[in-house]
Design a protein around this motif. Sequence first.
Motif, short mmCIF file in Angstrom:
data_model
loop_
_atom_site.label_atom_id
_atom_site.label_comp_id
_atom_site.label_asym_id
_atom_site.label_seq_id
_atom_site.Cartn_x
_atom_site.Cartn_y
_atom_site.Cartn_z
N ALA A 56 0.83 -1.21 0.00
CA ALA A 56 0.00 0.00 0.00
C ALA A 56 0.86 1.26 0.00
O ALA A 56 0.57 2.23 -0.71
CB ALA A 56 -0.91 -0.02 1.22
N ALA A 57 1.94 1.23 0.80
CA ALA A 57 2.83 2.38 0.84
C ALA A 57 3.52 2.60 -0.51
O ALA A 57 3.63 3.73 -0.99
CB ALA A 57 3.89 2.18 1.94
N ASP A 58 3.97 1.49 -1.14
CA ASP A 58 4.61 1.60 -2.45
C ASP A 58 3.63 2.14 -3.49
O ASP A 58 4.00 2.96 -4.35
CB ASP A 58 5.14 0.23 -2.90
N ALA A 59 2.39 1.65 -3.42
CA ALA A 59 1.37 2.12 -4.37
C ALA A 59 1.11 3.61 -4.19
O ALA A 59 0.95 4.36 -5.16
CB ALA A 59 0.08 1.33 -4.17
N LYS A 60 1.08 4.05 -2.94
CA LYS A 60 0.85 5.47 -2.67
C LYS A 60 2.00 6.32 -3.21
O LYS A 60 1.77 7.38 -3.83
CB LYS A 60 0.72 5.69 -1.16
N VAL A 61 3.23 5.85 -3.01
CA VAL A 61 4.40 6.58 -3.52
C VAL A 61 4.35 6.65 -5.04
O VAL A 61 4.63 7.70 -5.64
CB VAL A 61 5.70 5.89 -3.05
N GLU A 62 3.98 5.54 -5.68
CA GLU A 62 3.90 5.51 -7.14
C GLU A 62 2.81 6.45 -7.65
O GLU A 62 3.00 7.17 -8.65
CB GLU A 62 3.61 4.08 -7.61
N GLN A 63 1.67 6.48 -6.97
CA GLN A 63 0.59 7.39 -7.36
C GLN A 63 1.02 8.84 -7.22
O GLN A 63 0.74 9.67 -8.10
CB GLN A 63 -0.65 7.12 -6.50
N GLU A 64 1.72 9.14 -6.13
CA GLU A 64 2.20 10.51 -5.94
C GLU A 64 3.22 10.89 -7.01
O GLU A 64 3.22 12.02 -7.50
CB GLU A 64 2.82 10.65 -4.54
N ARG A 65 4.10 9.92 -7.38
CA ARG A 65 5.09 10.20 -8.41
C ARG A 65 4.41 10.46 -9.75
O ARG A 65 4.76 11.41 -10.47
CB ARG A 65 6.05 9.02 -8.55
N GLU A 66 3.43 9.61 -10.10
CA GLU A 66 2.72 9.78 -11.36
C GLU A 66 1.96 11.10 -11.38
O GLU A 66 1.92 11.79 -12.41
CB GLU A 66 1.76 8.61 -11.58
N ALA A 67 1.33 11.44 -10.25
CA ALA A 67 0.60 12.71 -10.18
C ALA A 67 1.53 13.89 -10.35
O ALA A 67 1.21 14.87 -11.03
CB ALA A 67 -0.14 12.80 -8.84
N LYS A 68 2.72 13.79 -9.74
CA LYS A 68 3.70 14.87 -9.86
C LYS A 68 4.18 15.01 -11.30
O LYS A 68 4.28 16.12 -11.83
CB LYS A 68 4.89 14.59 -8.93
N GLU A 69 4.49 13.87 -11.93
CA GLU A 69 4.93 13.91 -13.33
C GLU A 69 3.84 14.48 -14.23
O GLU A 69 4.13 15.27 -15.14
CB GLU A 69 5.31 12.50 -13.79
#
Length: 255
Positions: free
Chosen positions: A101-114
């Motif tokens: 869940a933490a990894d998924a959240k980090v990935e979502q935040e990265r994609e949103a930032k990009e």
Amino acid sequence: MSRISVRGFAVASATAVTTVGAVVGVASGNPQSPNDNLETTAADATLIADIPMGQQAQVQVASLTEQADAQAAVADASAKKAAEEDARVQAAKTAKAKKAAADAKVEQEREAKEKAEKEKAEKEREAKEKAERASRDAERDTASDSSVGTASFTAKGSYTVAEVKAIARQIVPAGQFQCFSNIVQHESTWNYQAQNPSSGAYGLVQAYPGSKMSSVGADWRTNPATQIKWGLNYMNERYDSPCGAWSFWQANRWY
């Protein structure tokens, strides 16, 4: 009755039986060896002594109880170990789920930032292009206003290169003049009467055919202002600006 009293009773009884048997044997004329009677008596006494009673029975009950307790302890230990293993497995699953869940959240935040950065860059690019188009349009309008008709330039029988360049500076926007000048220099070396003997291209910008420049003025053969105005319009319409035309010329050696 204790084990000792039983055994004593058995021995006494065996002795009595032996004695009676011996007498009977003698009387009947069938004498029997005393040793045989003693062996029989001993065997009978042993069978009686082996019967579990009293203390022996209590010992057997205690042994069964201890066995049951030991088995229960083993079962409890097994159940405890199984519970601990289940708890360990469940803890590992929970930790794995939390990490995922933490990894998924980090990935979502990265994609949103990009995505946000790309959208911002795209908006900035569009705004820049819009500003550049507006600037080119303004320059084009200025050029059109300054080149309305060629009557403002005094017609002469001939023009020097310096005079032709001076006319061009009055018609071509300042920010585009150098690019325009580069093309004219390569095409005609600023000779407004230059003609390509093989193709027939004519004038400062080597229009082909030269008669195209008549759309600006009938004096296209002798008036550099007419040629400059036509050349500027051509570069704006085909390449968006003289600098756009110059970039194409550098890559292809023609425009």
